[in-house]
Design an enzyme around this catalytic site. Structure first.
Site: not given
Length: 717
Positions: A399, A452
């Protein structure tokens, strides 16, 4: 009572940094003595060789000491309290838990299986059952483990320190299921809020914050996912799921499903829909439901919201048995500042930077890991490998990578600290990410990592040896942003924004891309994907079907957040179930059927997946028909005969007799049409075989392009 020596006073005050140096079995003037500290005890006896030896009380606080018959560590203590008597093994008679090699590796940040040593481990030591506790708290004056086994009294089990701040103790009689935390006194003498174990393997359900003793040994090896599931030449279609809101039980207070209930339903559904992977929003323990798991505190504990660690392992195995690989969202970029968590763990910055310009994330109000501290980096590396090893998961979606890579990420001028060269790149985070990928792929070659990353940082998913970060895949945020912007426009205006579809092909093969329609696109006022579509309901559904068709024909692996597959109307909320009742509406059921068929076509047609990440797998046929908003391209597989034509018409006009060049003559057939009546469309299409026309310029194909639709054609056998 006589005046106590400083060491005894420090024990009573809970300030002694080396309680093993005073308590337990020792020698005084050549004779063995036992010293014990039991707050509020009235009497303490040593039981040794069937003899009962009373220890004199040195202080009313509960300090006892006296000579014993021999220097034999195999003794027990009998303690008389006001409420009754109890027998104990003396925690201070047991040897160290960490070996010298462990201490050395931990100090160097090179113990990549530190979870086998730190945390809480049930074991039998010297024939006595108990739990070994080890925690990292550098520069603390004193650390104690407190819990159900000692009435949460930090004076009872003060720990010994090893190396640069690894505190340990074996607590006889502690057992699986006991709740516990650590009580820490800072180097300046401040008593901190009780801290949860950073390496706890289980936790209490919020709002409780205690860690729970769990035996990792009960986690068995499970059936693995297909070994080639993550390869670039394989179909990868990911179903992204938030476990607490996928389905609920409205008849039972709208409760969420347990891991085992999810195991009975979710893998079967995802497999029937043709997905190859399930990606879970973070399942690591987190205190705040509204963070969706992205502010974790218990990085080694599957959240107790849905069951036990063994239950979670059962869920992973059910996915594997259904043919699905499991990807976990993993959050090494930041952590919350809850007082029971990692924040200033020993009274000073341990896991974060001391300087808030480096250590605090302004957007999220969270703290940033100090990747340059070897013990912190080791903690995170170990955690990543832990989920792949102990739970058999198949990959990590990392993330907020952009927030890790840039020192000035979302910071005003003057509120960030440049690197040693004066630049904005976080060199320590770069090194961390490279080593993370090196360790993951080196130890688990069949696993993968997905970044990401929303900027133009180069070579995110390229090999480290060539200057890349080494990720397996990167989310294509540019594709997502541009294409959603395009499809949200009224069709009459799309001719002015043709490049919002075509531009992405200029960089489509610079990384190993995943095309994400993730949870982030259906929250914070953005509405659902369906809600972004222009026009009335007919046009909205047609636009959505055409867009999904384009997505599955476009180079790149696929990702859909739950609910997207049946055109959820409402914006996603973590507090309620998806609107499964919508499947009673033929339009929503049609979209669900389309996604199932697109997944099956994508997996079954080598041209659509084998070269997802290679320029050789894509060729424009019609890229410049701006006025009609038509796009036609060719997808190729490794075999020269593996071909698929994808044609999208993003206007509500039927394009009759639309002609374009094809790479070969002969006949072609339409294998999927998003305007099919099966999916709720108007059923404009091309039945049977379509013969290419051959002339001096080559082969050309003429067909009808349905309105707001995408069609797929392959050579007829």
């Amino acid at each position: 009572m006589k005046t106590l020596p400083p060491a005894a006073r420090a024990i009573i005050q809970g300030q002694h940094c080396d309680p093993f140096g005073y308590l337990g079995l020792h020698e005084e003037s050549g004779k063995p003595v036992v010293r014990a500290f039991f707050p509020d005890a009235m009497q303490v006896c040593v039981l040794q060789d069937n003899a009962k030896i009373d220890l004199p009380r040195l202080d009313e606080a509960g300090l006892f000491a006296g000579p014993v018959a021999k220097a034999d560590p195999h003794y027990r203590l009998r303690v008389q309290f006001k409420t009754g008597a109890a027998e104990f093994e003396d925690a201070y008679r047991f040897p160290p838990i960490l070996g010298d090699l462990d201490v050395h590796l931990l100090s160097q940040g090179a113990h990549l299986e530190m979870y086998r040593k730190l945390g809480a481990h049930p074991m039998t030591l010297d024939g006595v059952a108990g739990v070994a506790f080890v925690v990292f708290a550098p520069n603390a004056r004193r650390v104690s483990v407190v819990g159900d086994f000692n009435h949460w009294d930090g004076r009872r089990h003060a720990m010994r320190v090893r190396g640069p701040g690894f505190w340990e103790i074996f607590v006889p009689g502690a057992a699986v299921g006991d709740n516990y935390k650590f009580e820490v006194i800072s180097e300046h003498g401040a008593l901190l809020p009780l801290k949860a174990d950073p390496l706890a393997f289980a936790s209490r359900l919020r709002p409780d914050t205690a860690s729970v003793v769990f035996d990792l040994g009960c986690l068995r090896q499970i059936t693995p996912a297909p070994a080639d599931a993550n390869r670039r030449d394989r179909p990868i279609s990911i179903y992204e799921v938030h476990l607490g809101s996928w389905r609920r039980r409205p008849e039972e207070g709208d409760r969420w499903l347990s891991y085992r209930e999810l195991a009975d339903e979710l893998p079967r559904y995802a497999a029937e829909m043709g997905f190859t992977h399930i990606e879970l929003l973070p399942v690591m323990e987190h205190p705040f439901d509204g963070s969706w798991g992205y502010q974790p505190i218990g990085l080694f504990a599957p959240t107790s919201r849905y069951g036990t660690p063994a239950d979670f392992l059962h869920f992973v195995e059910a996915c594997h048995e259904a043919g699905l690989a499991v990807i976990l969202d993993w959050v090494p970029g930041h952590f919350p500042d809850d007082p029971h968590g990692l924040h200033r763990f020993s009274g000073q910055a341990v896991y974060e930077h001391e300087d808030p310009r480096q250590g605090r994330h302004l957007d999220w109000g969270t703290l940033i890991y100090n990747y340059g501290r070897v013990e912190v980096a080791n903690f995170l590396f170990t955690n990543a490998l832990f989920w792949l090893d102990r739970y058999g998961t198949d990959g990590l979606r990392v993330d907020a990578v952009a927030s890790m890579l840039y020192l000035d990420y979302s910071r005003p001028q003057g509120e960030w600290v440049p690197n040693r060269f004066g630049g904005r790149e976080n060199l320590e985070a770069v090194d961390f990410l490279k080593r993370l990928n090196r360790e993951v792929f080196g130890r688990f070659p069949a696993a993968t990592t997905m970044a990401e990353e929303s900027t133009a940082w180069p070579q995110v998913s390229r090999p480290i040896e060539g200057g890349g970060l080494g990720f397996g895949y990167k989310w294509n945020m540019g594709w997502m942003h541009d294409t959603l912007q395009y499809i949200g426009r009224d069709p009459v205006h799309r001719k002015h924004h043709h490049d919002e579809i075509s531009f992405g092909l200029h960089y489509a093969f610079s990384e190993n891309f995943i095309l994400p329609l993730s949870h982030d696109e259906v929250v914070h006022g953005k509405g659902s994907i369906l809600a972004r579509m222009p026009g009335d309901d007919w046009q909205a559904f047609a636009n959505l079907r055409a867009y999904y068709g384009m997505m599955f024909g476009h180079p790149g692996k696929k990702l859909l957040f739950m609910g997207n597959e049946f055109a959820q109307r409402a914006e996603w909320s973590h507090e309620r179930s998806l609107d499964w009742h919508l499947l009673g509406d033929a339009r929503h059921a049609g979209v669900q059927t389309l996604i199932r068929d697109l997944n099956r076509l994508y997996a079954g047609c080598a041209a659509l997946h084998e070269c997802d990440c290679e320029a050789a797998g894509f060729e424009w046929i019609v890229g410049g028909d701006v006025q009609q908003s038509v796009f036609v391209w060719l997808r190729r597989g490794r075999d020269p005969d593996a071909l698929c034509i994808v044609a999208s018409n993003f206007t509500p006009e039927i394009r009759r007799g639309y002609t374009f060049a094809v790479p070969r003559g002969g006949t072609w057939r339409e294998v999927l049409n998003t305007d099919s009546a099966f999916y709720g469309g108007g059923n404009v299409g091309n039945a049977g075989e379509i013969r290419a026309q051959q002339d001096a310029a080559g082969a050309r194909l003429t067909l009808d392009l349905p309105p707001l639709a995408t069609v797929f054609l392959v050579p007829a056998p």
